[in-house]
Motif scaffolding. Structure first.
Motif, PDB file in Angstrom:
ATOM      1  N   LEU A 152       6.324 -13.330 -30.914  1.00  0.00           N
ATOM      2  CA  LEU A 152       6.015 -13.101 -28.922  1.00  0.00           C
ATOM      3  C   LEU A 152       5.313 -11.985 -28.519  1.00  0.00           C
ATOM      4  CD1 LEU A 152       9.596 -12.519 -29.367  1.00  0.00           C
ATOM      5  CD2 LEU A 152       8.875 -14.147 -29.072  1.00  0.00           C
ATOM      6  N   VAL A 153       4.033 -11.152 -29.303  1.00  0.00           N
ATOM      7  CA  VAL A 153       2.919 -11.204 -28.773  1.00  0.00           C
ATOM      8  C   VAL A 153       2.154 -11.987 -29.359  1.00  0.00           C
ATOM      9  CG1 VAL A 153       1.076  -8.688 -28.216  1.00  0.00           C
ATOM     10  CG2 VAL A 153       3.968  -8.700 -28.694  1.00  0.00           C
TER      11      VAL A 153
ATOM     12  N   TRP B 169       3.267 -18.101 -25.949  1.00  0.00           N
ATOM     13  CA  TRP B 169       4.389 -19.169 -25.939  1.00  0.00           C
ATOM     14  C   TRP B 169       5.903 -19.372 -26.730  1.00  0.00           C
ATOM     15  CZ3 TRP B 169      -0.442 -19.246 -28.000  1.00  0.00           C
ATOM     16  CH2 TRP B 169      -0.525 -20.239 -29.462  1.00  0.00           C
ATOM     17  N   THR B 170       5.528 -18.595 -27.453  1.00  0.00           N
ATOM     18  CA  THR B 170       7.034 -18.868 -28.060  1.00  0.00           C
ATOM     19  C   THR B 170       7.637 -18.184 -27.979  1.00  0.00           C
ATOM     20  OG1 THR B 170       6.179 -16.182 -29.454  1.00  0.00           O
ATOM     21  CG2 THR B 170       5.623 -18.673 -30.884  1.00  0.00           C
ATOM     22  N   GLN B 171       8.109 -17.073 -26.549  1.00  0.00           N
ATOM     23  CA  GLN B 171       8.889 -16.474 -25.359  1.00  0.00           C
ATOM     24  C   GLN B 171       9.079 -17.540 -25.232  1.00  0.00           C
ATOM     25  OE1 GLN B 171       7.058 -13.257 -23.432  1.00  0.00           O
ATOM     26  NE2 GLN B 171       6.052 -13.090 -24.655  1.00  0.00           N
TER      27      GLN B 171
ATOM     28  N   LEU C  10       4.070 -20.430 -37.597  1.00  0.00           N
ATOM     29  CA  LEU C  10       3.642 -19.590 -36.917  1.00  0.00           C
ATOM     30  C   LEU C  10       4.131 -18.209 -37.844  1.00  0.00           C
ATOM     31  CD1 LEU C  10       2.999 -20.907 -33.255  1.00  0.00           C
ATOM     32  CD2 LEU C  10       1.259 -19.876 -35.301  1.00  0.00           C
ATOM     33  N   LEU C  11       5.741 -18.362 -37.982  1.00  0.00           N
ATOM     34  CA  LEU C  11       6.269 -16.910 -37.833  1.00  0.00           C
ATOM     35  C   LEU C  11       6.195 -16.946 -39.687  1.00  0.00           C
ATOM     36  CD1 LEU C  11       8.285 -14.825 -37.725  1.00  0.00           C
ATOM     37  CD2 LEU C  11      10.409 -16.464 -37.514  1.00  0.00           C
ATOM     38  N   GLY C  12       5.988 -17.449 -40.330  1.00  0.00           N
ATOM     39  CA  GLY C  12       6.190 -17.666 -41.517  1.00  0.00           C
ATOM     40  C   GLY C  12       4.607 -16.401 -41.982  1.00  0.00           C
TER      41      GLY C  12
END
Lengths: 141, 147
Positions: B33-34, B38-40, B106-108
């Protein structure tokens, strides 16, 4: 565009790497080739057997270029112009690979800095490396 | 379909045994998120996401991060059958949550960086390679039911 705070974060991390470009660069390449073997297709000119010396030499070259980028964060395009031309006309590395390199770079930073690789540093470096990548591929077409 | 060698599976499970699922999940999601603000967009109901420290300290981020990483445990228990393991979650992320699968990648990658920071030198290139294969496999499995 990097904010003043982000530039400070980038510079702060670089202070920890400066002087150790060769081993960091070698590790970066080993991670890149191990995790993303397709990237090896661009390094045939280093020889079919990538020994430690070749990795240290080329790794150092790459990290010193990053050092130049850090030093001239305010005018990346001008500072990296010769390298950008080389990538466009000679190396022609598909730009998708810059993201792979950036990721492996951050893994190197994280594994060496550990707790000190704060979320702010992580964000600043991801942004900075993305800007460097953009400059590298700007002359492609 | 991801094919992990016995060595790669051992590298993954060996590291997983030492992972603090609760903290690591929260940290990975927080960093996502930081670093990629945009993932927020998926977390409007999470309250204060106004700064890196607000995000990293946000209890909803921590709780959700723990949830995400706990479901990762299923991946590790079913490394040979990720598609079936994540079929329902894939449908959920497509039909209800409307999450672009790019976010799974992205999270991976953020997870890999978090693991590197926790395990330092032990997070060797070979261990990284095994984990990258796994997170990539999970991302693919989670996108499998999209239509």
């Amino acid at each position: 565009m990097l904010s003043a705070q982000e530039r400070a974060q980038v510079a702060q991390v670089w202070d920890l790497i400066a002087g150790h470009e060769a081993p960091f660069g070698a590790e970066l390449l080993v991670r890149l080739f191990t995790v993303f073997p397709t990237t090896k297709t661009y390094f045939g000119h280093l020889g079919s057997c990538l020994d430690e010396v070749a990795l240290l030499n080329h790794g150092q070259r790459m990290l010193m270029a990053v050092g130049v980028a850090v030093q001239y964060m305010d005018c990346l395009r001008a500072a990296l112009a010769p390298l950008a031309t080389m990538h466009a006309q000679m190396l022609r590395v598909d730009p998708a690979n810059f993201a792979l390199l950036s990721h492996c770079f951050q893994v190197v930073l994280a594994s060496h800095l550990q707790d000190e690789f704060t979320v702010e540093m992580h964000a600043a470096w991801d942004k900075f490396l993305a800007e460097v990548a953009e400059v590298m591929s700007e002359q492609y077409r | 379909m991801v094919h992990l060698t016995a060595e790669e599976k051992a590298a993954i499970t060996g590291l997983w045994a030492k992972v603090n699922v609760e903290e690591t999940g929260g940290e990975a999601l927080g960093r996502l998120l930081v670093v990629y603000p945009w993932t927020q967009r998926f977390f409007d109901t999470f309250g204060n996401l106004s700064s890196p420290s607000a995000i990293m300290g946000n209890p909803k981020v921590k709780a959700h991060g723990k949830k995400v990483l706990t479901s990762f445990e299923d991946a590790i228990k079913n490394m040979d059958n990720l598609k079936d393991t994540f079929a329902k979650l894939s449908e959920l992320h497509c039909d209800k949550l409307h999450v672009d699968p790019e976010n799974f990648r992205l999270l991976g990658n953020v997870m890999v960086i978090v693991l590197a920071s926790h395990f330092g030198k032990d997070f060797t290139p070979q261990v990284q390679a095994a984990w990258q294969k796994l997170v990539s496999g999970v991302a693919t499995a989670l996108s499998h039911k999209y239509h």
